[in-house]
Design an enzyme around this catalytic site. Sequence first.
Site, PDB file in Angstrom:
ATOM      1  N   ASP A   1       0.585  -0.966  -0.508  1.00 33.69           N
ATOM      2  CA  ASP A   1       0.047   0.092  -0.516  1.00 33.69           C
ATOM      3  C   ASP A   1       0.951   1.217   0.128  1.00 33.69           C
ATOM      4  O   ASP A   1       1.897   1.226   0.877  1.00 33.69           O
ATOM      5  CB  ASP A   1      -0.850  -0.217   1.813  1.00 33.69           C
ATOM      6  CG  ASP A   1      -1.683   1.388   1.435  1.00 33.69           C
ATOM      7  OD1 ASP A   1      -2.640   1.177   0.695  1.00 33.69           O
ATOM      8  OD2 ASP A   1      -1.572   2.166   2.159  1.00 33.69           O
TER       9      ASP A   1
ATOM     10  N   TYR B   1       2.921   9.591   0.029  1.00 32.57           N
ATOM     11  CA  TYR B   1       3.907   9.252   0.524  1.00 32.57           C
ATOM     12  C   TYR B   1       5.346   9.329   0.708  1.00 32.57           C
ATOM     13  O   TYR B   1       6.406   9.162   0.787  1.00 32.57           O
ATOM     14  CB  TYR B   1       3.885   8.334   1.026  1.00 32.57           C
ATOM     15  CG  TYR B   1       2.643   7.815   1.733  1.00 32.57           C
ATOM     16  CD1 TYR B   1       1.263   8.466   2.133  1.00 32.57           C
ATOM     17  CD2 TYR B   1       2.177   6.321   1.191  1.00 32.57           C
ATOM     18  CE1 TYR B   1       0.338   7.562   2.862  1.00 32.57           C
ATOM     19  CE2 TYR B   1       1.008   5.833   2.297  1.00 32.57           C
ATOM     20  CZ  TYR B   1       0.036   6.370   2.571  1.00 32.57           C
ATOM     21  OH  TYR B   1      -0.967   6.026   3.363  1.00 32.57           O
TER      22      TYR B   1
ATOM     23  N   LYS C   1      -2.880   5.577  -4.104  1.00 31.32           N
ATOM     24  CA  LYS C   1      -3.800   6.383  -4.024  1.00 31.32           C
ATOM     25  C   LYS C   1      -3.421   7.958  -4.318  1.00 31.32           C
ATOM     26  O   LYS C   1      -2.485   8.682  -4.082  1.00 31.32           O
ATOM     27  CB  LYS C   1      -4.118   6.961  -2.216  1.00 31.32           C
ATOM     28  CG  LYS C   1      -3.503   5.551  -1.586  1.00 31.32           C
ATOM     29  CD  LYS C   1      -4.466   6.043   0.325  1.00 31.32           C
ATOM     30  CE  LYS C   1      -3.745   4.441   0.713  1.00 31.32           C
ATOM     31  NZ  LYS C   1      -2.335   4.266   1.053  1.00 31.32           N
TER      32      LYS C   1
ATOM     33  N   HIS D   1      -7.624   9.037  -1.707  1.00 34.21           N
ATOM     34  CA  HIS D   1      -7.172   9.659  -0.748  1.00 34.21           C
ATOM     35  C   HIS D   1      -7.813   9.896   1.173  1.00 34.21           C
ATOM     36  O   HIS D   1      -7.814   9.291   1.640  1.00 34.21           O
ATOM     37  CB  HIS D   1      -5.991   9.990  -0.639  1.00 34.21           C
ATOM     38  CG  HIS D   1      -4.672   9.475   0.452  1.00 34.21           C
ATOM     39  ND1 HIS D   1      -3.461   9.160  -0.135  1.00 34.21           N
ATOM     40  CD2 HIS D   1      -5.463   9.700   1.806  1.00 34.21           C
ATOM     41  CE1 HIS D   1      -3.140   9.310   1.516  1.00 34.21           C
ATOM     42  NE2 HIS D   1      -3.687   8.837   2.465  1.00 34.21           N
TER      43      HIS D   1
END
Length: 280
Positions: free
Chosen positions: A48, A53, A78, A111
Amino acid sequence: MSHIAPVPRVAANGADIPLLGLGTWELRGRACARVVEQALRLGYVHVDTAELYENEREVGDGVHASGIKRSAVFVTTKIWPTHFAPPALERAARDCLVRLRLSEVDLLLLHWPNPQVPLAETIGALCKVKRDGLARNIGISNFNSAQMEEALAASSEPLVCNQVECHPFLDQSKLIAACRQHGMAVVAYSPIARGSVRDDKVLSRIGIAHKKTAAQVCLRFLVQQDIVVIPRTSKVERLAENAAIFDFTLSDGEMAEISGLASRDGRMVDWAFSGRPKWD
Ligand SMILES: NC(=O)c1ccc[n+]([C@@H]2O[C@H](COP(=O)([O-])OP(=O)(O)OC[C@H]3O[C@@H](n4cnc5c(N)ncnc54)[C@H](OP(=O)(O)O)[C@@H]3O)[C@@H](O)[C@H]2O)c1
């Protein structure tokens, strides 16, 4: 390190999602690539990540370095809400694929809801991205029940999951029931409550009875309800611990006792610990 047991999967509106994945929030650089590679070599089959990120390149590096067949790994990413207007969403999805060095992801999520862009437009763009072959499956994250209903009503393609904060300290029973009603999987983020389960007396006591750690009991509690878990660790030696959750069963009494730990204000992730996400 020996190989982990095969990871069971959960069916959700046409998707087949491995019940265990590796979370990667806050993993960066070579350390991120290394832990992803090691996880896949060990037998993890699900990773994931997210635009947010800033590690999709390293996640891609880890996937490619592991040597795992593309069809054997389930990759989720996402789209961040600043990219929810239709042309931006498609561009963002293509950028994710470039960074991951993949031709498609297995699951692409919105997200976080963005009240500044009409949801029907965003969902329309997400469906198009799926139809164009950039994502095998699509879904949502951090949507409450009302937002989820709105997304489902707007979608011409199946939405396969809602990824939400979910662990024994947070009561998500209503949202879980709503997902089930629509055939959607619940993907639990922060499934070990950002590490804090290790200090819980109930989880530790139940763990002693099963020769398991509190974290393993916590993850077992979720997967035993067919909730997908994506624990994150930066430590290769913890990968096997977090995967050894399919060789024991919690009794009904233990499940009920763990359910009793939940409260409505048990959140660990209040967006980035600073209130609402910033849209601009
Ligand atoms: N959709 C969203 O908005 C959203 C939000 C948050 C998270 N997520 C996703 O969900 C994933 C997991 O959530 P998370 O990273 O917030 O938290 P988490 O997985 O619940 O907890 C991670 C923390 O637990 C520690 N840990 C890992 N295994 C452990 C074990 N066996 N015993 C004790 N401590 C352990 C880790 O430390 P070490 O590194 O030292 O092992 C780390 O500090 C994320 O990485 C991300 O992929 C999504």
